[in-house]
Scaffold this motif. Structure first.
Motif, mmCIF file in Angstrom:
data_model
loop_
_atom_site.group_PDB
_atom_site.id
_atom_site.type_symbol
_atom_site.label_atom_id
_atom_site.label_comp_id
_atom_site.label_asym_id
_atom_site.label_seq_id
_atom_site.Cartn_x
_atom_site.Cartn_y
_atom_site.Cartn_z
ATOM 1 N N ARG B 191 0.902 -1.161 -0.238
ATOM 2 C CA ARG B 191 -0.198 0.066 -0.027
ATOM 3 C C ARG B 191 0.926 1.153 0.036
ATOM 4 O O ARG B 191 0.368 2.299 0.287
ATOM 5 C CB ARG B 191 -0.783 0.086 1.338
ATOM 6 C CG ARG B 191 -2.087 -1.008 1.129
ATOM 7 C CD ARG B 191 -2.887 -0.868 2.396
ATOM 8 N NE ARG B 191 -2.254 -1.465 3.767
ATOM 9 C CZ ARG B 191 -2.070 -0.253 4.676
ATOM 10 N NH1 ARG B 191 -2.774 0.966 4.708
ATOM 11 N NH2 ARG B 191 -1.355 -0.516 5.650
ATOM 12 N N GLY B 193 2.131 4.385 -0.981
ATOM 13 C CA GLY B 193 1.669 5.330 -2.285
ATOM 14 C C GLY B 193 0.283 5.199 -2.413
ATOM 15 O O GLY B 193 -0.265 5.814 -3.366
ATOM 16 N N LEU B 194 -0.446 4.276 -1.742
ATOM 17 C CA LEU B 194 -1.952 4.392 -1.894
ATOM 18 C C LEU B 194 -2.447 5.290 -0.913
ATOM 19 O O LEU B 194 -2.309 5.290 0.369
ATOM 20 C CB LEU B 194 -2.575 2.841 -1.534
ATOM 21 C CG LEU B 194 -4.122 2.918 -1.655
ATOM 22 C CD1 LEU B 194 -4.826 3.247 -2.743
ATOM 23 C CD2 LEU B 194 -4.368 1.476 -1.232
ATOM 24 N N ILE B 195 -3.211 6.405 -1.512
ATOM 25 C CA ILE B 195 -3.723 7.283 -0.381
ATOM 26 C C ILE B 195 -4.436 6.774 0.249
ATOM 27 O O ILE B 195 -5.722 6.211 -0.169
ATOM 28 C CB ILE B 195 -4.292 8.683 -1.284
ATOM 29 C CG1 ILE B 195 -3.209 9.099 -2.241
ATOM 30 C CG2 ILE B 195 -5.053 9.678 -0.585
ATOM 31 C CD1 ILE B 195 -3.524 10.441 -2.920
ATOM 32 N N ALA B 196 -4.524 6.670 1.668
ATOM 33 C CA ALA B 196 -5.330 6.059 2.633
ATOM 34 C C ALA B 196 -6.671 6.458 2.540
ATOM 35 O O ALA B 196 -7.089 7.620 2.724
ATOM 36 C CB ALA B 196 -4.418 5.981 4.056
ATOM 37 N N SER B 199 -7.061 2.012 6.384
ATOM 38 C CA SER B 199 -5.930 1.510 6.271
ATOM 39 C C SER B 199 -5.924 -0.145 6.539
ATOM 40 O O SER B 199 -5.114 -0.694 6.016
ATOM 41 C CB SER B 199 -4.654 2.161 7.171
ATOM 42 O OG SER B 199 -4.727 3.383 6.986
ATOM 43 N N ASN B 311 -7.209 9.626 8.891
ATOM 44 C CA ASN B 311 -6.217 9.262 7.700
ATOM 45 C C ASN B 311 -6.474 10.852 7.093
ATOM 46 O O ASN B 311 -5.673 11.139 6.237
ATOM 47 C CB ASN B 311 -6.548 8.393 6.740
ATOM 48 C CG ASN B 311 -6.152 7.211 7.191
ATOM 49 O OD1 ASN B 311 -4.837 6.837 7.638
ATOM 50 N ND2 ASN B 311 -6.694 5.823 6.794
#
Lengths: 476, 480
Positions: B191, B193-196, B199, B311
């Motif tokens: 994850r 670089g995955l904009i949370a 989570s 987040n």
């Protein structure tokens, strides 16, 4: 009416790691603002924390040194609050399952020993630092964001300011000698928050507590707590009520000043940090850390006094900080006589450090060189006078004392077969002094020694000269 | 270039044989996207400068193949917005792990696809950049939140796209668009670089017309990563090795809760047809129960919103993204967030903040966490005797644009068949099950398996695809 005080302390230690707790950014005290940061420290979208395992190790050392119960499974939690120095708007800390609980330190106050218990200790990230410019702008430095902290929370069981300070001194010493933290209050690697409430003696229910944050020195802790004791007593005696509040210690007036009144506990909306799975602390690892734990100050003190025969005062000077104690131990390990090593450490070395405003790690002196120099003195190779010159050289430039003495012909002349003829010659040439000596004027000896020193350019061993001179004079 | 009749293999062959150059492929792809997007608005950003990697090695299946990325996945130097006003101009300065892996495999990153704002929604209507339309019927939604990726694949703009799935955000739009989409096991794909959004539930996955193409892409993006503590170090099998098999003796569970009357008739019939297909080919069909299904919607919305509330606190208008005009610092925060977030995002931030607050925590968050454990146990129990669980993806087919956006409870309830999977962290996919007899829109067939058992998901999906050949049908909405 008598009152009982209840004091609790929360102490933050910066753990001495090379990089941050959740990011690979380096940690260097005094670095240029925002140069030791990366996307994780900025709280950029999509970034994730990874735990620096060294943080657990350092925390566990303190847990072990304070006899704390280590939680076999620990995890991180998010503490939500919005502030410009907190880029994610939550701090990653440990709330539900801290690293360790139920420890204690033993202190001696007013001649009595007392155990002060530690409620819990947890690891967490530090926030950045806000500064407010005079130009209407505020600045944030994220170098400190993510610096690892260990927060040690005492039970509220101290009853007077002296006890609080004794606890702090002991805790600082313990943490310092594990090597987990630099414990420098002036650099913020040790920070203290206190809370105090008072209640009429005999009353069970605790009074309303007042908190004081970021006290700068142990003395300020003592003064602010004493001030609060008095202030709260006066309020209660006049029929008033102490308000749940945070106060600040004003170092100029010696008084505490109201910062803000609290309506209740702040709501930090804690919940388990989903980005970091629970961490299982293996017993074998704990055992390994325990086995390699550096000696505590108490253990070292015992060796210094009982084994080396140092005076307690000298031992305590060496134990002022771990660096100096480690340096001393290394010097002894390199073959120096402990008493001599202590004398040199506590006088010449400390004097040099004070003069240069430096720390041991900053100067060229090594334990090996200090030991070598002390050996040159004890085996008679150099006089204590020459030793001062040798010390000045090795402390400033790290020069090998033995080599330096040889290259500069500084070794003492101790060979009797060389010195005896010189003694005879000097005595022969000064009949008046012989006469004076015979007439009971001891000063004459001094004159004769001086003459020999002159001839040998100060290199003659005074002990040997004295012996030879007395023998020669007695024979006349 | 349109990809309706292409696969990664066919492209690999064309590129290797020199029938088309990778440069030309990238250019033609962009030209086609621009044309098609006038109708469907599947992309937020098309990378006009997209260049294939140098020294292409066609042993890499993805070498020179254009891939689209959902816009909540960080692309270094290429605008990444999460379809939110608050990140409308955000240009990342670092690379996500999945994109770095795709680039290492020499794929061409062609652009960023539309989605519900911060992946919160099931229709891609909450995007700051306007809704995406369903290629099968331009008056219908493409589903969400990975609606842009789904529509881009279904319309042939790209052969494959990355999506993310927090509560069904890959599977439901795959289902609505008649394509394949897989949400891997939580921890299978990094994850970083995955904009949370949430989570503990978010997972990146793949969407493609053909099952094999998703297997090829997942082969590249799955695996260990020292930037994500929740990612597994388990070895990644070759997912294409699970294809081409039969289903004889396969133990298939059908939860009765997934085939209730709440499921539209057309959907249920299409799903039953696939179950019969499996049975006819030797699979053992077992009716089972997931007794906590009735609690999954509230449980999910408490957990997901709570995590989201934390987040999304970082978006304050200071360091990046949208900053409102304001008189002082507090007003910057307040106005940037008020103007930067859409209604659905605000609703969930408020819901989550409440669920975590003192007094509510025990009653809501903690309770939801306990129910989550029970849901996991439901699945564990079924997987003791079954290889896969199957059922519909959604209770319905793609609905009309603007029809549900104002009825959140209905929209949330529509997620009932997908969100359990995220709470249990298991892998699941949607594979086309034909068109609904009642609505004429595509229906998705959901396949779930044990944690890290993507293999069985691919095996069953591939079997269904081989038998019903839905990929031969062309989306009706694209005909002029």
């Amino acid at each position: 009416m008598n009152f009982t005080s209840t004091i609790g302390l929360e102490v933050h230690f910066e753990l001495k790691t090379k990089s941050k707790i959740f990011s690979p950014s380096p940690v260097t005290y005094g670095a240029k603002p925002n140069t030791e940061t990366n996307v994780i420290d900025w709280g950029y979208p999509g970034t994730l924390p990874m735990v620096n395992k060294e943080v657990y190790r350092l925390g566990l050392m303190v847990a072990l040194a304070t006899h704390s119960h280590i939680n076999p499974v620990t995890h991180f939690d998010r503490k939500n609050y919005f502030y410009p120095d907190n880029p994610k708007a939550y701090q990653i800390t440990q709330f539900f399952k801290p690293l360790a609980e139920n420890g204690y330190v033993e202190v001696e106050v007013h001649g009595k020993k007392k155990k002060i218990h530690i409620h819990e200790m947890h690891i967490e990230e530090d926030a950045g630092k806000n500064t407010h410019g005079t130009n209407g702008f505020s600045y944030v430095d994220y170098n400190r964001q993510g610096v690892p902290l260990l927060e040690v929370v005492s039970e509220p069981e101290m009853t007077d300011p002296d006890e609080a300070v004794a606890y702090l001194e002991k805790l600082r010493e313990i943490v310092q000698f594990t090597g987990a933290s630099d414990v420098k209050m002036e650099e913020g690697s040790m920070r203290i928050d206190t809370n105090i409430s008072i209640r009429p003696a005999g009353q069970k229910e605790l009074g309303t507590k007042v908190e004081m944050k970021n006290l700068n020195s142990f003395e300020h802790v003592r003064l602010s707590l004493a001030y609060e004791q008095k202030r709260q007593q006066e309020i209660l005696l006049s029929g008033g009520r102490v308000r749940l509040s945070t106060r600040r210690f004003d170092t100029n007036t010696g008084k505490t000043v109201l910062e803000r009144v609290k309506e209740g506990d702040a709501d930090y909306r804690y919940f388990p940090e989903p980005d970091l799975p629970p961490y299982h602390i293996k017993q074998e690892w704990v055992d390994e850390i325990a086995a390699n734990l550096p000696k505590t100050a108490d253990e070292r003190r015992k060796i210094y006094v009982d084994e080396y025969g140092l005076k307690p005062y000298d031992a305590n000077v060496l134990l002022q900080n771990k660096e100096s104690s480690d340096f001393f131990d290394a010097t002894v390990a390199a073959g120096a006589d402990p008493q001599q090593a202590a004398n040199w450490m506590n006088t010449q070395v400390n004097g040099y450090l004070n003069e240069k405003h430096a720390e041991l790690k900053d100067i060229a002196l090594t334990p090996e060189n200090l030991a070598a120099m002390i050996k040159l003195i004890s085996d008679g190779t150099i006089s204590s006078k020459i030793a001062k010159k040798v010390f000045a050289e090795t402390v400033a430039n790290g020069t090998d004392p033995k080599k330096y003495v040889e290259e500069n012909g500084m070794a003492q002349l101790s060979d009797e077969s060389v010195l005896a003829p010189m003694v005879k010659e000097v005595v022969d040439a000064n009949p008046q002094s012989v006469e004076d000596y015979k007439n009971g004027k001891d000063r004459a000896i001094g004159f004769l020694v001086g003459q020999i020193m002159k001839q040998t350019r100060g290199k003659a061993n005074p002990k040997v000269i004295n012996k030879l001179l007395l023998a020669d004079l007695a024979s006349r | 270039m349109n990809y309706l009749n292409e696969t990664i293999d066919s492209l690999n062959y064309k590129l290797k044989s020199g029938a088309v150059s990778a440069d030309q492929l990238a250019k033609d792809t962009i030209t086609n996207i621009k044309k098609t997007d006038e109708k469907i608005n599947a992309f937020i950003t098309v990378d006009e400068d997209a260049k294939p990697a140098e020294d292409l090695d066609f042993n890499n299946k993805l070498a020179g193949v254009p891939i689209a990325i959902k816009d909540n996945i960080i692309t270094n130097g290429l605008k990444t917005t999460a379809a939110s006003h608050i990140l409308y101009n955000f240009e990342p300065v670092y690379e996500s792990t999945v994109v770095a892996k795709l680039k290492a495999a020499q794929a061409t990153i062609i652009g960023k696809t539309n989605m519900d704002e911060f992946a919160m929604g099931s229709s891609t209507e909450t995007s700051y950049f306007g809704a995406t339309k369903n290629p099968w019927n331009l008056n219908k939604v493409p589903g969400g939140s990975s609606g842009g990726s789904a529509a881009a694949v279904a319309s042939g703009e790209v052969v494959a796209a990355l999506g993310s799935d927090t509560g069904g955000s890959i599977r439901q739009p795959a289902s609505f668009n008649g394509i394949f989409g897989i949400k891997p096991t939580y921890g299978r794909v990094s994850r970083w670089g995955l904009i949370a959004f949430a989570s503990s539930l978010d997972q990146i996955g793949v969407m493609s017309k053909r099952v094999k193409d998703s297997a090829e892409v997942l082969n590249v993006i799955a695996g260990a990563d020292d930037r994500d503590a929740t990612v597994s170090e388990k070895e990644v099998p070759d997912y294409t090795s699970f294809l081409g098999k039969d289903v004889k003796g396969l133990r298939v569970a059908v939860p009765k809760e997934y085939m209730s009357d709440a499921v539209e008739e057309g959907v249920r019939k299409a799903v039953e047809t696939q179950i019969e297909l499996l049975r006819a080919n030797g699979a053992i069909i077992n009716e089972v129960s997931l007794p906590h299904t009735k609690y999954v919607v509230p449980t999910y919305y408490i957990i997901a919103s709570s995590e989201a509330s934390a987040n999304l606190e970082r978006y304050d208008g200071i360091r990046y993204g949208y900053r409102a005009e304001a008189k002082n610092l507090d007003e910057v925060f307040l106005k940037s967030r008020s103007e930067g977030f859409g209604d659905e995002v605000k609703r969930r931030i408020m819901l989550g903040s409440f669920a975590l607050s003192a007094g509510a925590y025990d009653k809501f968050f903690l309770q939801a966490a306990k129910v989550r454990t029970l849901i996991c146990q439901d699945f564990d129990k079924i997987f003791e005797d079954n290889d896969v669980i199957v059922g519909p993806v959604s209770t319905e087919t793609a609905f009309d644009l603007n029809s549900e956006i104002s009825d959140q409870i209905k929209m949330y309830n529509n997620d009932i068949l997908t969100i359990s999977v995220n709470m249990a962290g298991i892998p699941a996919a949607s594979v086309p099950a034909g068109l609904s007899e009642t609505t004429g829109m595509p229906v998705g067939f959901q396949i779930m398996a044990k944690r890290f058992d993507e293999g069985h998901v691919f095996q069953v999906a591939d079997f269904i695809e081989r038998n019903n050949k839905f990929y031969e049908q062309t989306p009706a909405g694209l005909e002029d």
